[in-house]
Motif scaffolding. Structure first.
Motif, PDB file in Angstrom:
ATOM      1  N   ALA A 196    -126.060 -32.901  50.953  1.00 24.44           N
ATOM      2  CA  ALA A 196    -126.107 -31.438  50.903  1.00 24.44           C
ATOM      3  C   ALA A 196    -125.380 -30.828  52.094  1.00 24.44           C
ATOM      4  O   ALA A 196    -124.655 -29.830  51.962  1.00 24.44           O
ATOM      5  CB  ALA A 196    -127.558 -30.966  50.864  1.00 24.44           C
ATOM      6  N   GLN A 197    -125.562 -31.431  53.272  1.00 22.63           N
ATOM      7  CA  GLN A 197    -124.894 -30.924  54.469  1.00 22.63           C
ATOM      8  C   GLN A 197    -123.374 -31.037  54.311  1.00 22.63           C
ATOM      9  O   GLN A 197    -122.624 -30.095  54.629  1.00 22.63           O
ATOM     10  CB  GLN A 197    -125.334 -31.730  55.696  1.00 22.63           C
ATOM     11  N   LEU A 198    -122.915 -32.182  53.839  1.00 16.37           N
ATOM     12  CA  LEU A 198    -121.480 -32.398  53.682  1.00 16.37           C
ATOM     13  C   LEU A 198    -120.910 -31.513  52.577  1.00 16.37           C
ATOM     14  O   LEU A 198    -119.791 -30.979  52.705  1.00 16.37           O
ATOM     15  CB  LEU A 198    -121.207 -33.869  53.381  1.00 16.37           C
ATOM     16  N   GLN A 199    -121.659 -31.328  51.518  1.00 19.54           N
ATOM     17  CA  GLN A 199    -121.208 -30.456  50.431  1.00 19.54           C
ATOM     18  C   GLN A 199    -120.997 -29.032  50.937  1.00 19.54           C
ATOM     19  O   GLN A 199    -119.979 -28.388  50.620  1.00 19.54           O
ATOM     20  CB  GLN A 199    -122.235 -30.464  49.295  1.00 19.54           C
ATOM     21  N   ARG A 200    -121.941 -28.517  51.733  1.00 11.85           N
ATOM     22  CA  ARG A 200    -121.803 -27.163  52.265  1.00 11.85           C
ATOM     23  C   ARG A 200    -120.591 -27.045  53.190  1.00 11.85           C
ATOM     24  O   ARG A 200    -119.869 -26.043  53.161  1.00 11.85           O
ATOM     25  CB  ARG A 200    -123.079 -26.752  53.001  1.00 11.85           C
ATOM     26  N   GLN A 201    -120.390 -28.058  54.012  1.00  8.44           N
ATOM     27  CA  GLN A 201    -119.276 -27.992  54.949  1.00  8.44           C
ATOM     28  C   GLN A 201    -117.927 -28.114  54.226  1.00  8.44           C
ATOM     29  O   GLN A 201    -116.950 -27.473  54.623  1.00  8.44           O
ATOM     30  CB  GLN A 201    -119.435 -29.067  56.023  1.00  8.44           C
TER      31      GLN A 201
ATOM     32  N   PRO B 163    -116.092 -45.222  60.470  1.00  7.34           N
ATOM     33  CA  PRO B 163    -116.557 -46.478  61.066  1.00  7.34           C
ATOM     34  C   PRO B 163    -118.057 -46.604  61.309  1.00  7.34           C
ATOM     35  O   PRO B 163    -118.616 -47.675  61.114  1.00  7.34           O
ATOM     36  CB  PRO B 163    -115.790 -46.537  62.392  1.00  7.34           C
ATOM     37  N   PHE B 164    -118.719 -45.508  61.745  1.00  3.93           N
ATOM     38  CA  PHE B 164    -120.131 -45.640  62.123  1.00  3.93           C
ATOM     39  C   PHE B 164    -120.878 -44.376  61.726  1.00  3.93           C
ATOM     40  O   PHE B 164    -120.655 -43.311  62.294  1.00  3.93           O
ATOM     41  CB  PHE B 164    -120.257 -45.889  63.622  1.00  3.93           C
ATOM     42  N   VAL B 165    -121.757 -44.493  60.761  1.00  3.62           N
ATOM     43  CA  VAL B 165    -122.427 -43.337  60.185  1.00  3.62           C
ATOM     44  C   VAL B 165    -123.226 -42.529  61.216  1.00  3.62           C
ATOM     45  O   VAL B 165    -123.330 -41.309  61.132  1.00  3.62           O
ATOM     46  CB  VAL B 165    -123.335 -43.773  59.016  1.00  3.62           C
TER      47      VAL B 165
ATOM     48  N   GLU C 100    -120.504 -32.995  60.165  1.00  2.00           N
ATOM     49  CA  GLU C 100    -119.373 -32.392  60.879  1.00  2.00           C
ATOM     50  C   GLU C 100    -118.360 -33.447  61.303  1.00  2.00           C
ATOM     51  O   GLU C 100    -117.146 -33.252  61.175  1.00  2.00           O
ATOM     52  CB  GLU C 100    -119.880 -31.631  62.105  1.00  2.00           C
ATOM     53  N   ARG C 101    -118.859 -34.567  61.794  1.00  2.00           N
ATOM     54  CA  ARG C 101    -117.960 -35.621  62.258  1.00  2.00           C
ATOM     55  C   ARG C 101    -117.271 -36.325  61.091  1.00  2.00           C
ATOM     56  O   ARG C 101    -116.144 -36.813  61.221  1.00  2.00           O
ATOM     57  CB  ARG C 101    -118.739 -36.630  63.104  1.00  2.00           C
ATOM     58  N   MET C 102    -117.939 -36.381  59.964  1.00  2.00           N
ATOM     59  CA  MET C 102    -117.368 -37.020  58.784  1.00  2.00           C
ATOM     60  C   MET C 102    -116.422 -36.101  58.030  1.00  2.00           C
ATOM     61  O   MET C 102    -115.593 -36.559  57.226  1.00  2.00           O
ATOM     62  CB  MET C 102    -118.515 -37.462  57.853  1.00  2.00           C
ATOM     63  N   LEU C 103    -116.513 -34.797  58.287  1.00  2.00           N
ATOM     64  CA  LEU C 103    -115.797 -33.802  57.503  1.00  2.00           C
ATOM     65  C   LEU C 103    -114.285 -34.013  57.438  1.00  2.00           C
ATOM     66  O   LEU C 103    -113.711 -33.946  56.337  1.00  2.00           O
ATOM     67  CB  LEU C 103    -116.119 -32.402  58.025  1.00  2.00           C
ATOM     68  N   PRO C 104    -113.574 -34.244  58.551  1.00  2.00           N
ATOM     69  CA  PRO C 104    -112.116 -34.387  58.436  1.00  2.00           C
ATOM     70  C   PRO C 104    -111.690 -35.505  57.486  1.00  2.00           C
ATOM     71  O   PRO C 104    -110.780 -35.327  56.668  1.00  2.00           O
ATOM     72  CB  PRO C 104    -111.687 -34.676  59.874  1.00  2.00           C
ATOM     73  N   LEU C 105    -112.351 -36.653  57.577  1.00  2.00           N
ATOM     74  CA  LEU C 105    -112.012 -37.756  56.682  1.00  2.00           C
ATOM     75  C   LEU C 105    -112.413 -37.419  55.248  1.00  2.00           C
ATOM     76  O   LEU C 105    -111.673 -37.724  54.301  1.00  2.00           O
ATOM     77  CB  LEU C 105    -112.708 -39.041  57.131  1.00  2.00           C
ATOM     78  N   ALA C 106    -113.582 -36.784  55.078  1.00  2.00           N
ATOM     79  CA  ALA C 106    -114.028 -36.403  53.740  1.00  2.00           C
ATOM     80  C   ALA C 106    -113.066 -35.407  53.105  1.00  2.00           C
ATOM     81  O   ALA C 106    -112.773 -35.486  51.903  1.00  2.00           O
ATOM     82  CB  ALA C 106    -115.440 -35.812  53.801  1.00  2.00           C
ATOM     83  N   GLU C 107    -112.555 -34.470  53.898  1.00  2.00           N
ATOM     84  CA  GLU C 107    -111.574 -33.507  53.393  1.00  2.00           C
ATOM     85  C   GLU C 107    -110.323 -34.213  52.883  1.00  2.00           C
ATOM     86  O   GLU C 107    -109.810 -33.903  51.802  1.00  2.00           O
ATOM     87  CB  GLU C 107    -111.186 -32.525  54.491  1.00  2.00           C
ATOM     88  N   SER C 108    -109.814 -35.129  53.685  1.00  2.00           N
ATOM     89  CA  SER C 108    -108.612 -35.867  53.299  1.00  2.00           C
ATOM     90  C   SER C 108    -108.855 -36.665  52.031  1.00  2.00           C
ATOM     91  O   SER C 108    -108.002 -36.713  51.133  1.00  2.00           O
ATOM     92  CB  SER C 108    -108.199 -36.789  54.446  1.00  2.00           C
ATOM     93  N   TRP C 109    -110.000 -37.290  51.945  1.00  2.00           N
ATOM     94  CA  TRP C 109    -110.358 -38.103  50.779  1.00  2.00           C
ATOM     95  C   TRP C 109    -110.468 -37.241  49.534  1.00  2.00           C
ATOM     96  O   TRP C 109    -109.919 -37.576  48.478  1.00  2.00           O
ATOM     97  CB  TRP C 109    -111.665 -38.828  51.059  1.00  2.00           C
ATOM     98  N   VAL C 110    -111.167 -36.106  49.644  1.00  2.00           N
ATOM     99  CA  VAL C 110    -111.326 -35.192  48.506  1.00  2.00           C
ATOM    100  C   VAL C 110    -109.974 -34.652  48.051  1.00  2.00           C
ATOM    101  O   VAL C 110    -109.685 -34.574  46.860  1.00  2.00           O
ATOM    102  CB  VAL C 110    -112.280 -34.038  48.887  1.00  2.00           C
ATOM    103  N   ALA C 111    -109.120 -34.298  49.018  1.00  2.00           N
ATOM    104  CA  ALA C 111    -107.791 -33.797  48.664  1.00  2.00           C
ATOM    105  C   ALA C 111    -107.001 -34.859  47.905  1.00  2.00           C
ATOM    106  O   ALA C 111    -106.250 -34.551  46.979  1.00  2.00           O
ATOM    107  CB  ALA C 111    -107.044 -33.374  49.926  1.00  2.00           C
TER     108      ALA C 111
END
Length: 215
Positions: free
Chosen positions: A52-57, A167-169, A197-208
């Motif tokens: 939920a946190q990552l979805q909102r971000q 690398p490290f959750v 927040e820390r996962m967001l940049p990689l998640a953005e790239s992956w989603v794109a």
């Protein structure tokens, strides 16, 4: 412009006005967070959990996604393997795979952990489901030999299968007691926010990449 030409021009504009918004309004990406208590949001409301946190971000960055929470507290990689087929339903556009913490805590042989993750990844790839792999580090009390073997699992699998790797959750969280529950192991709401927040940049790239759009 002749009357017929004007009529055709008007018809084209009308069709574009009616159909265009439907084409533009694509369905949100359907993602699944497959993991353990770190994904499930141990002892916290679902709206505070990592999915939920990552979805909102991601939404705040303009990404239309829904992240289903398929985290199960106490789950090992073996448990994840046993349920991956039904925890990740048809129509899933991507999986955030976060498993292994409980394997390390229980001292499960790293070779077994890696084999289980390998099978999960293979099954998802056979279904053409993109994966974002989230890594874990062995706790120091497991010893140097165990730690070296366990910690090498995630980079090796990411390289082998061409997966994006976070690398490290618990990066930035596990060493700050103010970001943990009383057990000193699980993140609290603020800790999960920082993890997202820390996962967001990689998640953005992956989603794109899933959407086939430049980041």
């Amino acid at each position: 412009m002749t009357f017929k030409a004007s009529l055709l021009h008007f018809a084209v504009i009308l069709v574009a006005a009616l159909v265009g918004p439907r084409i533009a309004a694509a369905d949100p990406l359907q993602l699944v967070g497959l993991g353990d208590s770190l994904m499930a949001g141990y002892q916290l409301p679902q709206e505070d959990a990592l999915p939920a946190q990552l979805q909102r971000q991601l939404a705040a960055k303009g990404h239309d996604v829904v992240i289903a929470n398929a985290g199960v507290s106490g789950d090992t990689t073996s448990g994840g393997l046993s349920r991956v087929d039904w925890s990740v339903p048809d129509g899933t556009d991507g999986v955030i795979l976060e498993l292994g913490a409980n394997d390390a805590l229980r001292g499960i042989p790293p070779e077994q952990t890696e084999n289980n993750l390998e099978q999960i990844i293979t099954r998802l790839k056979e279904r053409n489901i993109p994966i974002l792999l989230v890594g874990m580090l062995a706790p120091p009390n497991m010893g140097e030999d165990y730690g070296n073997k366990f910690n090498a699992i995630y980079p090796r699998l990411a390289e082998k299968h061409g997966l994006p790797l976070y690398p490290f959750v618990l990066d930035g969280v596990i060493t700050d007691r103010s970001l943990l529950l009383e057990d000193g192991m699980h993140p609290n709401t603020k800790g999960l926010q920082i993890m997202a927040e820390r996962m967001l940049p990689l998640a953005e790239s992956w989603v794109a990449g899933i959407k086939g759009q430049p980041n």
